[in-house]
Design a protein around this motif. Structure first.
Motif, PDB file in Angstrom:
ATOM      1  N   ALA A 244       0.829  -1.205   0.000  1.00  0.00           N
ATOM      2  CA  ALA A 244       0.000   0.000   0.000  1.00  0.00           C
ATOM      3  C   ALA A 244       0.865   1.259   0.000  1.00  0.00           C
ATOM      4  CB  ALA A 244      -0.932  -0.001   1.211  1.00  0.00           C
ATOM      5  N   ALA A 245       1.948   1.252   0.756  1.00  0.00           N
ATOM      6  CA  ALA A 245       2.826   2.422   0.793  1.00  0.00           C
ATOM      7  C   ALA A 245       3.453   2.667  -0.575  1.00  0.00           C
ATOM      8  CB  ALA A 245       3.912   2.213   1.850  1.00  0.00           C
ATOM      9  N   ALA A 246       3.862   1.595  -1.251  1.00  0.00           N
ATOM     10  CA  ALA A 246       4.432   1.749  -2.587  1.00  0.00           C
ATOM     11  C   ALA A 246       3.400   2.270  -3.574  1.00  0.00           C
ATOM     12  CB  ALA A 246       4.992   0.409  -3.054  1.00  0.00           C
ATOM     13  N   LEU A 247       2.164   1.804  -3.459  1.00  0.00           N
ATOM     14  CA  LEU A 247       1.103   2.275  -4.353  1.00  0.00           C
ATOM     15  C   LEU A 247       0.786   3.747  -4.126  1.00  0.00           C
ATOM     16  CD1 LEU A 247      -1.429  -0.714  -4.311  1.00  0.00           C
ATOM     17  CD2 LEU A 247       0.113  -0.049  -6.173  1.00  0.00           C
ATOM     18  N   ARG A 248       0.815   4.190  -2.888  1.00  0.00           N
ATOM     19  CA  ARG A 248       0.532   5.604  -2.619  1.00  0.00           C
ATOM     20  C   ARG A 248       1.575   6.496  -3.269  1.00  0.00           C
ATOM     21  NH1 ARG A 248      -1.250   3.490   2.456  1.00  0.00           N
ATOM     22  NH2 ARG A 248       0.824   3.755   3.388  1.00  0.00           N
ATOM     23  N   THR A 249       2.818   6.044  -3.320  1.00  0.00           N
ATOM     24  CA  THR A 249       3.866   6.819  -3.991  1.00  0.00           C
ATOM     25  C   THR A 249       3.668   6.815  -5.504  1.00  0.00           C
ATOM     26  OG1 THR A 249       5.455   6.330  -2.224  1.00  0.00           O
ATOM     27  CG2 THR A 249       6.345   7.013  -4.359  1.00  0.00           C
ATOM     28  N   ALA A 250       3.305   5.655  -6.051  1.00  0.00           N
ATOM     29  CA  ALA A 250       3.137   5.535  -7.501  1.00  0.00           C
ATOM     30  C   ALA A 250       1.869   6.221  -7.995  1.00  0.00           C
ATOM     31  CB  ALA A 250       3.115   4.061  -7.887  1.00  0.00           C
ATOM     32  N   TYR A 251       0.850   6.237  -7.152  1.00  0.00           N
ATOM     33  CA  TYR A 251      -0.446   6.821  -7.531  1.00  0.00           C
ATOM     34  C   TYR A 251      -0.866   7.825  -6.448  1.00  0.00           C
ATOM     35  CZ  TYR A 251      -0.568   2.747 -10.625  1.00  0.00           C
ATOM     36  OH  TYR A 251      -0.270   1.794 -11.571  1.00  0.00           O
ATOM     37  N   PRO A 252      -0.224   8.994  -6.423  1.00  0.00           N
ATOM     38  CA  PRO A 252      -0.538   9.970  -5.369  1.00  0.00           C
ATOM     39  C   PRO A 252      -1.915  10.586  -5.589  1.00  0.00           C
ATOM     40  CG  PRO A 252       0.952  10.923  -6.980  1.00  0.00           C
ATOM     41  CD  PRO A 252       0.828   9.468  -7.338  1.00  0.00           C
ATOM     42  N   PRO A 253      -2.577  10.981  -4.520  1.00  0.00           N
ATOM     43  CA  PRO A 253      -3.870  11.646  -4.672  1.00  0.00           C
ATOM     44  C   PRO A 253      -3.718  13.020  -5.314  1.00  0.00           C
ATOM     45  CG  PRO A 253      -3.157  11.677  -2.382  1.00  0.00           C
ATOM     46  CD  PRO A 253      -2.188  10.807  -3.109  1.00  0.00           C
ATOM     47  N   ARG A 254      -4.727  13.411  -6.056  1.00  0.00           N
ATOM     48  CA  ARG A 254      -4.761  14.726  -6.669  1.00  0.00           C
ATOM     49  C   ARG A 254      -5.235  15.756  -5.634  1.00  0.00           C
ATOM     50  NH1 ARG A 254      -5.611  14.666 -12.340  1.00  0.00           N
ATOM     51  NH2 ARG A 254      -7.414  16.040 -12.158  1.00  0.00           N
ATOM     52  N   PRO A 255      -5.105  17.051  -5.939  1.00  0.00           N
ATOM     53  CA  PRO A 255      -5.522  18.077  -4.977  1.00  0.00           C
ATOM     54  C   PRO A 255      -6.981  17.957  -4.542  1.00  0.00           C
ATOM     55  CG  PRO A 255      -4.163  19.062  -6.684  1.00  0.00           C
ATOM     56  CD  PRO A 255      -4.414  17.647  -7.106  1.00  0.00           C
ATOM     57  N   ASP A 256      -7.844  17.407  -5.419  1.00  0.00           N
ATOM     58  CA  ASP A 256      -9.249  17.279  -5.042  1.00  0.00           C
ATOM     59  C   ASP A 256      -9.524  16.003  -4.251  1.00  0.00           C
ATOM     60  OD1 ASP A 256      -9.012  15.320  -6.952  1.00  0.00           O
ATOM     61  OD2 ASP A 256     -10.610  16.072  -8.259  1.00  0.00           O
ATOM     62  N   GLY A 257      -8.478  15.239  -3.923  1.00  0.00           N
ATOM     63  CA  GLY A 257      -8.650  14.034  -3.124  1.00  0.00           C
ATOM     64  C   GLY A 257      -8.863  12.766  -3.921  1.00  0.00           C
ATOM     65  N   THR A 258      -9.047  12.875  -5.234  1.00  0.00           N
ATOM     66  CA  THR A 258      -9.219  11.690  -6.062  1.00  0.00           C
ATOM     67  C   THR A 258      -7.850  11.122  -6.463  1.00  0.00           C
ATOM     68  OG1 THR A 258      -9.279  12.950  -8.129  1.00  0.00           O
ATOM     69  CG2 THR A 258     -11.387  12.580  -6.985  1.00  0.00           C
ATOM     70  N   THR A 259      -7.857   9.889  -6.912  1.00  0.00           N
ATOM     71  CA  THR A 259      -6.648   9.228  -7.405  1.00  0.00           C
ATOM     72  C   THR A 259      -6.942   8.677  -8.792  1.00  0.00           C
ATOM     73  OG1 THR A 259      -5.980   8.597  -5.169  1.00  0.00           O
ATOM     74  CG2 THR A 259      -4.976   7.384  -6.998  1.00  0.00           C
ATOM     75  N   VAL A 260      -6.053   8.940  -9.747  1.00  0.00           N
ATOM     76  CA  VAL A 260      -6.251   8.474 -11.114  1.00  0.00           C
ATOM     77  C   VAL A 260      -5.468   7.175 -11.316  1.00  0.00           C
ATOM     78  CG1 VAL A 260      -5.897   8.979 -13.557  1.00  0.00           C
ATOM     79  CG2 VAL A 260      -6.690  10.776 -11.999  1.00  0.00           C
ATOM     80  N   LEU A 261      -6.161   6.161 -11.786  1.00  0.00           N
ATOM     81  CA  LEU A 261      -5.552   4.874 -12.099  1.00  0.00           C
ATOM     82  C   LEU A 261      -5.623   4.646 -13.605  1.00  0.00           C
ATOM     83  CD1 LEU A 261      -4.406   2.066 -11.374  1.00  0.00           C
ATOM     84  CD2 LEU A 261      -6.781   1.287 -11.082  1.00  0.00           C
TER      85      LEU A 261
END
Length: 274
Positions: A244-261
């Protein structure tokens, strides 16, 4: 034959290692159903009599086939009892059968064969697609969709973690393989060799996800599932936290709180001449 196809055909099948959880899998039902809709949009069958959905899961999309072709008899095939328990048959129109899609055979000819997000779990795509193509009536259609993101961070990070010193003894052979599916040109070759007119393309969807660790939630019901099944509960929790920690680095949240995959998918549709 390409080297990629040879690799797939030589690879031994993996035995199922964990039960499917329909509730977790369908959490992103909208995002997961869109490729199915896009796939079916290129199938031009007008009035098929027999339609088969190979790897039907809990049957929601299989029901969409029955809705599209109300005059057809539709059969959904899946090996997961948990998924099939959620499927809802319609007497005389929509049936579900327990079976391994590598071995199941229809009782007769089929007008449309569909397989959505299944082949990446299996070896020998060339052989399997050739067998399915052999079921088709003149004018019949074969349509498959596979995820094409096995080199994306979701999968590459997981494979690296499985091979890391802490986890390699238990998980070195459990991570996703980058050659789990063919490139689009490979599927075009397979369909053409089976006597079908091929229509092959790829699409990268940008899924906008919400919530805490949404990418982890996405993969938990798919590529992460067989990995965690090999670990005791405490180890599974530790492994998940590291991933999960590695994924958060690879897919950081955007300013509006969403995450793009970003999610690449490969589509292959073939029609047999009438």
């Amino acid at each position: 034959m390409t080297d990629a196809r040879e690799s797939l055909d030589r690879r031994p099948p993996r035995a199922p290692t964990a039960a499917w959880d329909p509730a977790v899998y369908t959490r992103f039902s909208g995002e997961r159903s869109r490729p199915f809709v896009d796939l079916l949009g290129r199938v031009r069958a007008e009035s098929p009599r027999e339609v088969v959905d190979m790897g039907c899961g809990e049957g929601t999309m299989t029901g969409a086939l029955a809705d599209r072709w109300p005059g057809a008899h539709v059969t959904g095939v899946d090996s997961s009892p948990e998924m099939l328990a959620k499927a809802v048959p319609v007497p005389g129109r929509l049936d579900f059968a327990a079976g391994d899609v590598q071995e199941w055979q229809p009782p007769g000819r089929v007008d449309v064969v569909v397989s959505n997000a299944v082949l990446h779990w299996l070896p020998g795509h060339e052989t399997l697609l050739d067998r399915w193509a052999g079921w088709l009536t003149p004018g019949g259609w074969l349509a498959v969709q596979v995820p094409g993101n096995f080199r994306a961070p979701t999968h590459a990070l997981l494979a690296d973690l499985c091979r890391s010193p802490r986890w390699a003894d238990e998980l070195a052979d459990s991570g996703p393989r980058p050659d789990a599916v063919l490139e689009p040109a490979g599927y075009l070759d397979v369909l053409a060799a089976a006597g079908l007119a091929p229509d092959v393309w790829e699409t990268t969807y940008l899924h906008v996800l919400r919530g805490e660790d949404p990418v982890l939630t996405w993969v938990r019901s798919t590529v992460l599932r067989p990995v965690l099944a090999r670990l005791a509960d405490d180890d599974a929790e530790a492994f998940t936290a590291e991933y999960a920690a590695a994924l958060r680095t690879a897919y950081p949240p955007r300013p509006d709180g969403t995450t793009v995959l970003p999610f690449r998918r490969v589509f292959a549709v073939g029609s047999r001449p009438a």
